[in-house]
Write an enzyme that holds these catalytic residues in place. Structure first.
Site, mmCIF file in Angstrom:
data_model
loop_
_atom_site.group_PDB
_atom_site.id
_atom_site.type_symbol
_atom_site.label_atom_id
_atom_site.label_comp_id
_atom_site.label_asym_id
_atom_site.label_seq_id
_atom_site.Cartn_x
_atom_site.Cartn_y
_atom_site.Cartn_z
ATOM 1 N N ASN A 1 -12.310 1.056 1.103
ATOM 2 C CA ASN A 1 -11.598 -0.217 1.334
ATOM 3 C C ASN A 1 -12.480 -1.354 1.868
ATOM 4 O OD1 ASN A 1 -8.413 1.300 2.318
ATOM 5 N ND2 ASN A 1 -9.089 0.576 0.325
ATOM 6 N N ASP B 1 0.612 3.283 -0.326
ATOM 7 C CA ASP B 1 0.052 2.432 -1.374
ATOM 8 C C ASP B 1 1.075 1.409 -1.859
ATOM 9 O OD1 ASP B 1 -1.876 1.546 -3.078
ATOM 10 O OD2 ASP B 1 -1.731 3.209 -4.487
HETATM 11 C C1 FPP Z 1 -2.593 0.176 0.537
HETATM 12 O O1 FPP Z 1 -1.939 -0.825 -0.218
HETATM 13 C C2 FPP Z 1 -2.526 -0.122 1.974
HETATM 14 C C3 FPP Z 1 -3.595 -0.271 2.823
HETATM 15 C C4 FPP Z 1 -5.007 -0.141 2.377
HETATM 16 C C5 FPP Z 1 -3.410 -0.615 4.253
HETATM 17 C C6 FPP Z 1 -2.339 0.172 4.934
HETATM 18 C C7 FPP Z 1 -2.177 -0.270 6.344
HETATM 19 C C8 FPP Z 1 -0.991 -0.469 6.941
HETATM 20 C C9 FPP Z 1 0.306 -0.243 6.283
HETATM 21 C C10 FPP Z 1 -0.960 -0.877 8.369
HETATM 22 C C11 FPP Z 1 -0.758 0.354 9.215
HETATM 23 C C12 FPP Z 1 -1.132 0.180 10.601
HETATM 24 C C13 FPP Z 1 -1.613 1.146 11.449
HETATM 25 C C14 FPP Z 1 -1.878 0.882 12.890
HETATM 26 C C15 FPP Z 1 -1.950 2.490 10.994
HETATM 27 P P1 FPP Z 1 -2.818 -1.690 -1.210
HETATM 28 O O2 FPP Z 1 -3.345 -2.873 -0.456
HETATM 29 O O3 FPP Z 1 -3.864 -0.834 -1.840
HETATM 30 O O4 FPP Z 1 -1.754 -2.145 -2.260
HETATM 31 P P2 FPP Z 1 -2.015 -2.405 -3.830
HETATM 32 O O5 FPP Z 1 -2.438 -1.091 -4.407
HETATM 33 O O6 FPP Z 1 -0.687 -2.847 -4.316
HETATM 34 O O7 FPP Z 1 -3.074 -3.461 -3.928
#
Ligand code: FPP
Length: 250
Positions: free
Chosen positions: A77, A29
């Site tokens: 998401n 996160d």
């Molecule tokens: C959460 O941060 C992150 C995600 C929903 C996406 C995670 C994906 C990756 C790190 C890529 C990984 C790749 C593979 C192939 C598995 P957020 O966007 O919710 O952050 P925020 O809470 O600060 O908005």
């Protein structure tokens, strides 16, 4: 302990090798906030977050941790802006294509958990190809949760079991915890020993609810793109100090 002492390649310093978690689950996160802090678009946080995941996977492999499960995209998401969802789908596909050869060489067995049917067909193809190509690898199991939601997973398992009962293939008395576990996406993995959640949120967010009944939870304020091997070491060291009683008095 100095930062240089711990690296992805070395064996873990100051950790009890006999008490390493066998299965680590991660809620990655804080990608969006990491990017916002730097005046960058959110997708840059996801891009950097993917590098972090690669580093943590390699660390787990080198330390002898047998399973890593990462929450990459939840069923919730889809509610994000279309551009972000599209970017993430493209990123998963690109990464799979780019990293497959290295995963094969390093003995990574990749699996995906979640309902993959609504994903773009080109991504589905890449997913199936990578699972087939790595199915005999044994060094580390890497589970990626995409379009995953734990309640949905449990409902799906219940339906499947109910169908078997209705068809006379399963007796209601044979339904127990082990049987339910076998009907989940994670049937081939032991339950996680340690859950790491970055960015300070104290929630499970519909991740592995059944499987994490006795999992130790470690939350750090660090945003996922900044999480590194030193912090992973700290999470594992903290885990090793926990007294795991599984509800018993020891
Ligand atoms: C959460 O941060 C992150 C995600 C929903 C996406 C995670 C994906 C990756 C790190 C890529 C990984 C790749 C593979 C192939 C598995 P957020 O966007 O919710 O952050 P925020 O809470 O600060 O908005």
């Amino acid at each position: 302990m100095t930062a240089q002492l711990i690296s992805t390649t070395s064996t873990p310093i100051n950790l009890d090798l006999k008490k390493l978690p066998q299965h680590v689950a991660i809620i990655m996160d804080g990608n969006g906030r990491w990017a916002k802090q730097r005046g960058l678009p959110r997708i840059e946080g996801h891009r950097k977050g993917a590098n972090t995941l690669k580093e943590i996977l390699r660390t787990c492999k080198n330390w002898g941790i047998k399973t890593l499960t990462a929450y990459a995209f939840s069923t919730e998401n889809w509610g994000r802006p279309l551009t972000e969802v599209g970017f993430l789908m493209g990123l998963f596909e690109r990464l799979l294509r780019q990293e497959l050869q290295e995963m094969k060489e390093e003995g990574v067995r990749i699996r995906f958990i979640g309902d993959l049917s609504p994903l773009p067909s080109s991504l589905q193809q890449e997913i199936h190809y990578s699972m087939t190509e790595t199915q005999h690898n044994q060094t580390i199991n890497f589970n990626v949760a995409i379009n995953y939601g734990s309640r949905g997973e449990i409902v799906k398992a219940c339906r499947h079991i109910a169908e078997k009962v209705a068809q006379g293939e399963l007796a209601p008395e044979s339904i127990n915890e082990d049987l339910i576990s076998q009907y989940l996406y994670t049937s081939s993995s032991p339950d996680p020993d340690l859950l790491i959640r970055t960015s300070g949120e104290m929630r499970l967010s519909n991740f592995l609810l059944w499987q994490m009944a006795y999992t130790e939870i470690y939350v750090t304020d660090t945003f996922w793109p900044d999480f590194d091997v030193q912090q992973f070491h700290k999470a594992v060291a903290t885990y090793q100090k926990r007294d795991r009683r599984f509800g018993k008095i020891v």
